[in-house]
Design a protein around this motif. Sequence first.
Motif, PDB file in Angstrom:
ATOM      1  N   SER A  97       0.820  -1.216   0.000  1.00 24.58           N
ATOM      2  CA  SER A  97       0.000   0.000   0.000  1.00 24.58           C
ATOM      3  C   SER A  97       0.848   1.258   0.000  1.00 24.58           C
ATOM      4  O   SER A  97       0.369   2.341  -0.365  1.00 24.58           O
ATOM      5  CB  SER A  97      -0.947   0.009   1.206  1.00 24.58           C
ATOM      6  OG  SER A  97      -0.228   0.202   2.417  1.00 24.58           O
ATOM      7  N   ARG A  98       2.117   1.141   0.409  1.00 22.79           N
ATOM      8  CA  ARG A  98       3.006   2.307   0.486  1.00 22.79           C
ATOM      9  C   ARG A  98       3.794   2.546  -0.803  1.00 22.79           C
ATOM     10  O   ARG A  98       4.533   3.520  -0.909  1.00 22.79           O
ATOM     11  CB  ARG A  98       3.983   2.142   1.655  1.00 22.79           C
ATOM     12  CG  ARG A  98       3.305   2.246   3.021  1.00 22.79           C
ATOM     13  CD  ARG A  98       4.278   1.897   4.127  1.00 22.79           C
ATOM     14  NE  ARG A  98       3.692   2.119   5.433  1.00 22.79           N
ATOM     15  CZ  ARG A  98       3.825   3.225   6.161  1.00 22.79           C
ATOM     16  NH1 ARG A  98       4.547   4.235   5.681  1.00 22.79           N
ATOM     17  NH2 ARG A  98       3.254   3.348   7.339  1.00 22.79           N
ATOM     18  N   ILE A  99       3.653   1.640  -1.767  1.00 19.28           N
ATOM     19  CA  ILE A  99       4.368   1.805  -3.030  1.00 19.28           C
ATOM     20  C   ILE A  99       3.694   2.902  -3.862  1.00 19.28           C
ATOM     21  O   ILE A  99       2.463   3.027  -3.880  1.00 19.28           O
ATOM     22  CB  ILE A  99       4.392   0.461  -3.803  1.00 19.28           C
ATOM     23  CG1 ILE A  99       5.147  -0.587  -2.977  1.00 19.28           C
ATOM     24  CG2 ILE A  99       5.055   0.622  -5.170  1.00 19.28           C
ATOM     25  CD1 ILE A  99       5.139  -1.975  -3.596  1.00 19.28           C
ATOM     26  N   ASP A 100       4.502   3.701  -4.567  1.00 21.68           N
ATOM     27  CA  ASP A 100       3.984   4.840  -5.313  1.00 21.68           C
ATOM     28  C   ASP A 100       3.110   4.424  -6.494  1.00 21.68           C
ATOM     29  O   ASP A 100       2.173   5.118  -6.857  1.00 21.68           O
ATOM     30  CB  ASP A 100       5.143   5.711  -5.826  1.00 21.68           C
ATOM     31  CG  ASP A 100       5.919   6.344  -4.677  1.00 21.68           C
ATOM     32  OD1 ASP A 100       5.306   6.527  -3.609  1.00 21.68           O
ATOM     33  OD2 ASP A 100       7.118   6.611  -4.845  1.00 21.68           O
ATOM     34  N   THR A 114       0.297   2.832  -8.585  1.00 18.86           N
ATOM     35  CA  THR A 114      -1.060   2.307  -8.365  1.00 18.86           C
ATOM     36  C   THR A 114      -1.165   0.875  -8.873  1.00 18.86           C
ATOM     37  O   THR A 114      -1.797   0.029  -8.239  1.00 18.86           O
ATOM     38  CB  THR A 114      -2.101   3.191  -9.083  1.00 18.86           C
ATOM     39  OG1 THR A 114      -2.040   4.501  -8.532  1.00 18.86           O
ATOM     40  CG2 THR A 114      -3.502   2.631  -8.917  1.00 18.86           C
ATOM     41  N   PHE A 115      -0.553   0.612 -10.018  1.00 22.31           N
ATOM     42  CA  PHE A 115      -0.589  -0.740 -10.581  1.00 22.31           C
ATOM     43  C   PHE A 115       0.031  -1.741  -9.614  1.00 22.31           C
ATOM     44  O   PHE A 115      -0.512  -2.824  -9.386  1.00 22.31           O
ATOM     45  CB  PHE A 115       0.161  -0.782 -11.920  1.00 22.31           C
ATOM     46  CG  PHE A 115       0.317  -2.170 -12.480  1.00 22.31           C
ATOM     47  CD1 PHE A 115      -0.746  -2.808 -13.100  1.00 22.31           C
ATOM     48  CD2 PHE A 115       1.541  -2.846 -12.367  1.00 22.31           C
ATOM     49  CE1 PHE A 115      -0.603  -4.101 -13.601  1.00 22.31           C
ATOM     50  CE2 PHE A 115       1.690  -4.120 -12.863  1.00 22.31           C
ATOM     51  CZ  PHE A 115       0.619  -4.752 -13.489  1.00 22.31           C
ATOM     52  N   ALA A 116       1.172  -1.368  -9.026  1.00 24.57           N
ATOM     53  CA  ALA A 116       1.860  -2.265  -8.095  1.00 24.57           C
ATOM     54  C   ALA A 116       1.013  -2.513  -6.854  1.00 24.57           C
ATOM     55  O   ALA A 116       0.939  -3.640  -6.345  1.00 24.57           O
ATOM     56  CB  ALA A 116       3.218  -1.686  -7.707  1.00 24.57           C
ATOM     57  N   VAL A 117       0.367  -1.462  -6.355  1.00 25.74           N
ATOM     58  CA  VAL A 117      -0.474  -1.608  -5.169  1.00 25.74           C
ATOM     59  C   VAL A 117      -1.634  -2.550  -5.442  1.00 25.74           C
ATOM     60  O   VAL A 117      -1.922  -3.461  -4.659  1.00 25.74           O
ATOM     61  CB  VAL A 117      -1.004  -0.229  -4.712  1.00 25.74           C
ATOM     62  CG1 VAL A 117      -2.050  -0.408  -3.612  1.00 25.74           C
ATOM     63  CG2 VAL A 117       0.135   0.638  -4.208  1.00 25.74           C
ATOM     64  N   VAL A 118      -2.301  -2.332  -6.574  1.00 27.12           N
ATOM     65  CA  VAL A 118      -3.456  -3.164  -6.922  1.00 27.12           C
ATOM     66  C   VAL A 118      -3.028  -4.607  -7.140  1.00 27.12           C
ATOM     67  O   VAL A 118      -3.661  -5.545  -6.622  1.00 27.12           O
ATOM     68  CB  VAL A 118      -4.155  -2.611  -8.181  1.00 27.12           C
ATOM     69  CG1 VAL A 118      -5.243  -3.577  -8.650  1.00 27.12           C
ATOM     70  CG2 VAL A 118      -4.751  -1.247  -7.894  1.00 27.12           C
ATOM     71  N   LEU A 119      -1.948  -4.807  -7.904  1.00 23.96           N
ATOM     72  CA  LEU A 119      -1.477  -6.164  -8.176  1.00 23.96           C
ATOM     73  C   LEU A 119      -1.073  -6.875  -6.887  1.00 23.96           C
ATOM     74  O   LEU A 119      -1.450  -8.029  -6.653  1.00 23.96           O
ATOM     75  CB  LEU A 119      -0.289  -6.128  -9.141  1.00 23.96           C
ATOM     76  CG  LEU A 119       0.324  -7.498  -9.492  1.00 23.96           C
ATOM     77  CD1 LEU A 119      -0.702  -8.371 -10.203  1.00 23.96           C
ATOM     78  CD2 LEU A 119       1.581  -7.312 -10.354  1.00 23.96           C
TER      79      LEU A 119
END
Length: 499
Positions: free
Chosen positions: A320-323, A325-330
């Motif tokens: 959740s702290r990654i900038d 959005t794609f990484a957070v969702v994945l």
Amino acid sequence: MYANIEAAGASAAVSDERETVVIKPSYDPNLVNEDLAPLRKQTWGTYNIFAFWMSDVHSVGGYVTAGSLFSLGLVSWQVLIALLIGIVIVQIFCNLVAKPSQVTGTPYPVICRASFGVKGANIPAIIRGLIAVAWYGIQTYLASAALTVVALRFYPELMPYADVKQHGFAGLSTLGWSAFMTLWVLQALVFWRGMEAIRVFIDWAGPAVYVVMIALAVYLVAKAGIDQIGLNLGAVKYTGWDALPVMINAIALVVSYFSGPMLNFGDFSRYGASFEAVKKGNFWGLPVNFLGFSLLTVITASATVPVFGHLITDPVETVSRIDSTFAVVLGALTFMTATIGINIVANFVSPAFDFSNVSPKRISWRMGGMIAAVGSIFITPWNLYNNPAVIHYTLDVLGAFIGPLFGILIADFYLVRKQKIVLDDLYTMSPAGTYWYTNGYNRAAVTAIIPSALIPVACVVLPGFESVANFTWFIGCGLGFVIYTAIMRRRPSLAAQPA
């Protein structure tokens, strides 16, 4: 050596429309349905068992558990040794509990009829089912937290609905309820399609988590710098012989974490095409997979310190702290999928068989699973999870019964029965049946479980016994094994097998 299965009758077999189970006319309808009957076809191979364990390990709970072992104040190599010893113990015990179900093609509660009696088997079935209901709710709640992260990422205006004080009831926010019930329904849909759908789901869910975990680790390590990564998540506090008790505690924690799935592993090993395939799947899925996942976990957690400024052991919070959005969702969807995987294999399938065993004519496998699912809502698992004292006593007390149940099952099959099961007698109410005992109950098993469970429970709830609380599974298992064997050997008529 494979178990010898003695046929008690030669009546013609009647299979269901898919020809996957065998139901003989002599089987009592109070003891059998299409879900509890012995399998005609056993098709799971090594990979399917391996994928089962991946789904069981690759979850938020597994991540936190593995990471916590590296925070005990030990040197990293000591943690790895403790992990290896603990997981090898789990592997050995899983092989032991797998065999009777694999060679008979029957689930855990049916195999328990050999030791507890055809009616008494409901005792271990209900105990295991209740434990699964509690954990099912907790795991669903943990998975829903990942879904909440995704929802807020795309719709930050929903933030007020994530605050239970503004919008919520029964201790959970409105958004939390929406996420929880969404996950509840999704899991039910997978489960409702049957064991084949579950097999397909776990075949890809476990590996998918590895792909995302590796990508997450590479991203964080690249951002932190390889020189910032270590295998210790805290200061080393124990050296020399002082480290030994801590290592033993770590071993016990590993075994305790897997105690639930280990007890009812027969629900899955029954589908194994051969016992050798099950053993190979256990090897790759437990020692190899668990060590690999643990190393990946500690590397990822270690990188959170230089990247985010403090240690984060919750993978959902990490992504959740990654900038991006794609990484957070994945990442969030992946950990959500992983938690669904462990929930279905460990906490849905087990009570489905267990509750169905109570009344096969009225409760099907699907209905048994739905009873567990509905029950998981009413226990409000978020309140359990947010109160460590309550969850500690509730689950540890119930868990104190798992060891004795395991010890009795293993003692009965390997020492008392000498690996011989009269398959047809598992499904008969006839007083002449091998497992009728006294009115359907084996008093030896009931007698053995009382002290074998009460002593571990006392270790959990009584002050002054905290030092042995982590060993309740071993204490209960050992007591159940020894007491049951002693009683059965003093009463040889109970253990006698027909010619």
